[in-house]
Motif scaffolding. Sequence first.
Motif, PDB file in Angstrom:
ATOM      1  N   GLN A 291     -11.090  12.185  -3.508  1.00  0.00           N
ATOM      2  CA  GLN A 291     -12.542  12.837  -3.300  1.00  0.00           C
ATOM      3  C   GLN A 291     -13.330  11.575  -2.653  1.00  0.00           C
ATOM      4  OE1 GLN A 291     -13.964  14.216  -7.182  1.00  0.00           O
ATOM      5  NE2 GLN A 291     -12.241  15.851  -7.342  1.00  0.00           N
ATOM      6  N   TYR A 292     -12.561  10.858  -1.920  1.00  0.00           N
ATOM      7  CA  TYR A 292     -13.356   9.926  -1.039  1.00  0.00           C
ATOM      8  C   TYR A 292     -13.536  10.254   0.425  1.00  0.00           C
ATOM      9  CZ  TYR A 292     -12.295   7.733  -5.414  1.00  0.00           C
ATOM     10  OH  TYR A 292     -11.970   7.311  -6.746  1.00  0.00           O
ATOM     11  N   ARG A 293     -14.354   9.935   0.963  1.00  0.00           N
ATOM     12  CA  ARG A 293     -14.530   9.984   2.404  1.00  0.00           C
ATOM     13  C   ARG A 293     -13.457   9.031   3.291  1.00  0.00           C
ATOM     14  NH1 ARG A 293     -17.937  13.769   3.742  1.00  0.00           N
ATOM     15  NH2 ARG A 293     -19.879  13.996   2.334  1.00  0.00           N
ATOM     16  N   LEU A 294     -13.393   8.026   2.746  1.00  0.00           N
ATOM     17  CA  LEU A 294     -12.526   7.057   3.332  1.00  0.00           C
ATOM     18  C   LEU A 294     -10.838   7.259   2.921  1.00  0.00           C
ATOM     19  CD1 LEU A 294     -14.425   3.746   3.143  1.00  0.00           C
ATOM     20  CD2 LEU A 294     -14.017   5.035   4.968  1.00  0.00           C
ATOM     21  N   LEU A 295     -10.054   6.999   3.894  1.00  0.00           N
ATOM     22  CA  LEU A 295      -8.640   7.052   3.433  1.00  0.00           C
ATOM     23  C   LEU A 295      -8.296   5.873   2.598  1.00  0.00           C
ATOM     24  CD1 LEU A 295      -6.648   8.458   6.597  1.00  0.00           C
ATOM     25  CD2 LEU A 295      -7.120   9.605   4.616  1.00  0.00           C
ATOM     26  N   ARG A 296      -7.894   5.953   1.669  1.00  0.00           N
ATOM     27  CA  ARG A 296      -7.447   4.757   0.748  1.00  0.00           C
ATOM     28  C   ARG A 296      -6.062   4.396   0.761  1.00  0.00           C
ATOM     29  NH1 ARG A 296     -12.017   4.403  -3.549  1.00  0.00           N
ATOM     30  NH2 ARG A 296     -10.460   3.755  -5.012  1.00  0.00           N
ATOM     31  N   LEU A 297      -5.499   3.781   1.806  1.00  0.00           N
ATOM     32  CA  LEU A 297      -4.145   3.876   2.190  1.00  0.00           C
ATOM     33  C   LEU A 297      -3.453   2.807   1.325  1.00  0.00           C
ATOM     34  CD1 LEU A 297      -4.507   4.028   5.991  1.00  0.00           C
ATOM     35  CD2 LEU A 297      -4.080   6.036   4.366  1.00  0.00           C
ATOM     36  N   GLY A 298      -3.955   1.616   0.979  1.00  0.00           N
ATOM     37  CA  GLY A 298      -3.548   0.650   0.005  1.00  0.00           C
ATOM     38  C   GLY A 298      -3.069   1.236  -1.235  1.00  0.00           C
ATOM     39  N   GLU A 299      -4.280   1.913  -1.978  1.00  0.00           N
ATOM     40  CA  GLU A 299      -3.766   2.649  -3.144  1.00  0.00           C
ATOM     41  C   GLU A 299      -2.549   3.760  -2.912  1.00  0.00           C
ATOM     42  OE1 GLU A 299      -7.097   4.317  -4.951  1.00  0.00           O
ATOM     43  OE2 GLU A 299      -8.307   2.331  -4.698  1.00  0.00           O
ATOM     44  N   LEU A 300      -2.757   4.537  -1.995  1.00  0.00           N
ATOM     45  CA  LEU A 300      -1.550   5.575  -1.647  1.00  0.00           C
ATOM     46  C   LEU A 300      -0.209   4.930  -1.530  1.00  0.00           C
ATOM     47  CD1 LEU A 300      -0.514   8.256  -1.149  1.00  0.00           C
ATOM     48  CD2 LEU A 300      -1.194   8.036   1.253  1.00  0.00           C
ATOM     49  N   SER A 301      -0.247   3.866  -0.844  1.00  0.00           N
ATOM     50  CA  SER A 301       1.118   3.229  -0.524  1.00  0.00           C
ATOM     51  C   SER A 301       1.617   2.625  -1.937  1.00  0.00           C
ATOM     52  CB  SER A 301       1.143   2.373   0.471  1.00  0.00           C
ATOM     53  OG  SER A 301       0.362   1.297   0.393  1.00  0.00           O
TER      54      SER A 301
ATOM     55  N   TRP B 182       0.592   3.587  -4.842  1.00  0.00           N
ATOM     56  CA  TRP B 182       0.946   4.756  -5.762  1.00  0.00           C
ATOM     57  C   TRP B 182       2.398   5.198  -5.525  1.00  0.00           C
ATOM     58  CZ3 TRP B 182       1.353  10.032  -4.660  1.00  0.00           C
ATOM     59  CH2 TRP B 182       1.260  11.101  -5.831  1.00  0.00           C
ATOM     60  N   LEU B 183       2.646   5.633  -4.287  1.00  0.00           N
ATOM     61  CA  LEU B 183       4.155   5.909  -3.973  1.00  0.00           C
ATOM     62  C   LEU B 183       5.252   4.912  -4.108  1.00  0.00           C
ATOM     63  CD1 LEU B 183       3.257   7.083  -0.214  1.00  0.00           C
ATOM     64  CD2 LEU B 183       3.857   8.565  -2.212  1.00  0.00           C
ATOM     65  N   ILE B 184       4.888   3.714  -4.121  1.00  0.00           N
ATOM     66  CA  ILE B 184       5.931   2.488  -4.374  1.00  0.00           C
ATOM     67  C   ILE B 184       6.314   2.565  -5.804  1.00  0.00           C
ATOM     68  CG2 ILE B 184       6.298   0.119  -4.186  1.00  0.00           C
ATOM     69  CD1 ILE B 184       4.930  -0.104  -1.470  1.00  0.00           C
TER      70      ILE B 184
ATOM     71  N   TYR C 212       0.352   7.565   8.706  1.00  0.00           N
ATOM     72  CA  TYR C 212       1.631   7.342   8.851  1.00  0.00           C
ATOM     73  C   TYR C 212       2.567   6.023   8.475  1.00  0.00           C
ATOM     74  CZ  TYR C 212       2.203  11.992  11.190  1.00  0.00           C
ATOM     75  OH  TYR C 212       2.216  13.341  11.420  1.00  0.00           O
ATOM     76  N   GLU C 213       1.829   4.973   9.238  1.00  0.00           N
ATOM     77  CA  GLU C 213       2.224   3.672   8.777  1.00  0.00           C
ATOM     78  C   GLU C 213       2.273   3.253   7.461  1.00  0.00           C
ATOM     79  OE1 GLU C 213       0.330  -0.529   9.427  1.00  0.00           O
ATOM     80  OE2 GLU C 213       0.980   0.303  11.382  1.00  0.00           O
ATOM     81  N   ALA C 214       1.218   3.847   6.460  1.00  0.00           N
ATOM     82  CA  ALA C 214       1.189   3.292   4.967  1.00  0.00           C
ATOM     83  C   ALA C 214       2.410   4.118   4.094  1.00  0.00           C
ATOM     84  CB  ALA C 214      -0.190   3.932   4.303  1.00  0.00           C
ATOM     85  N   VAL C 215       2.595   5.425   4.754  1.00  0.00           N
ATOM     86  CA  VAL C 215       3.619   6.311   3.940  1.00  0.00           C
ATOM     87  C   VAL C 215       4.978   5.576   4.339  1.00  0.00           C
ATOM     88  CG1 VAL C 215       4.543   8.594   3.562  1.00  0.00           C
ATOM     89  CG2 VAL C 215       2.099   8.107   3.667  1.00  0.00           C
TER      90      VAL C 215
END
Length: 98
Positions: free
Chosen positions: A36-46, A48-50, A76-79
């Motif tokens: 629910q954030y305007r910014l992509l939180r890619l560090g958190e996403l990667s 979370w996936l790891i 794409y890079e983060a994932v």
Amino acid sequence: MRVLDTPDDEVEVLEKQLDEYAKAHNLVLLDVRKDQYRLLRLGELSAWLIERDIRHLIVPSMEHITDHPIARMLFYEAVYMDAYAEIHEACSEDSEER
């Protein structure tokens, strides 16, 4: 899934589409992450996936994630490169796997 400013009924439809895509492609939908954030939180996403050892990430579409080409590239890079996962688009026009 990014749900900022998305009505609850649309979120339910998107969740159903993710589940249907997973079943149709012999994947198991373990969790639906709602940002629910305007910014992509890619560090958190990667992270979370790891942490969960997730190898397949189903998104409604890349357009749903962001319409900005550089932000999409970073996603794409983060994932792919950080978490070593594949991206699947459940609701894209051609439902092409990425």
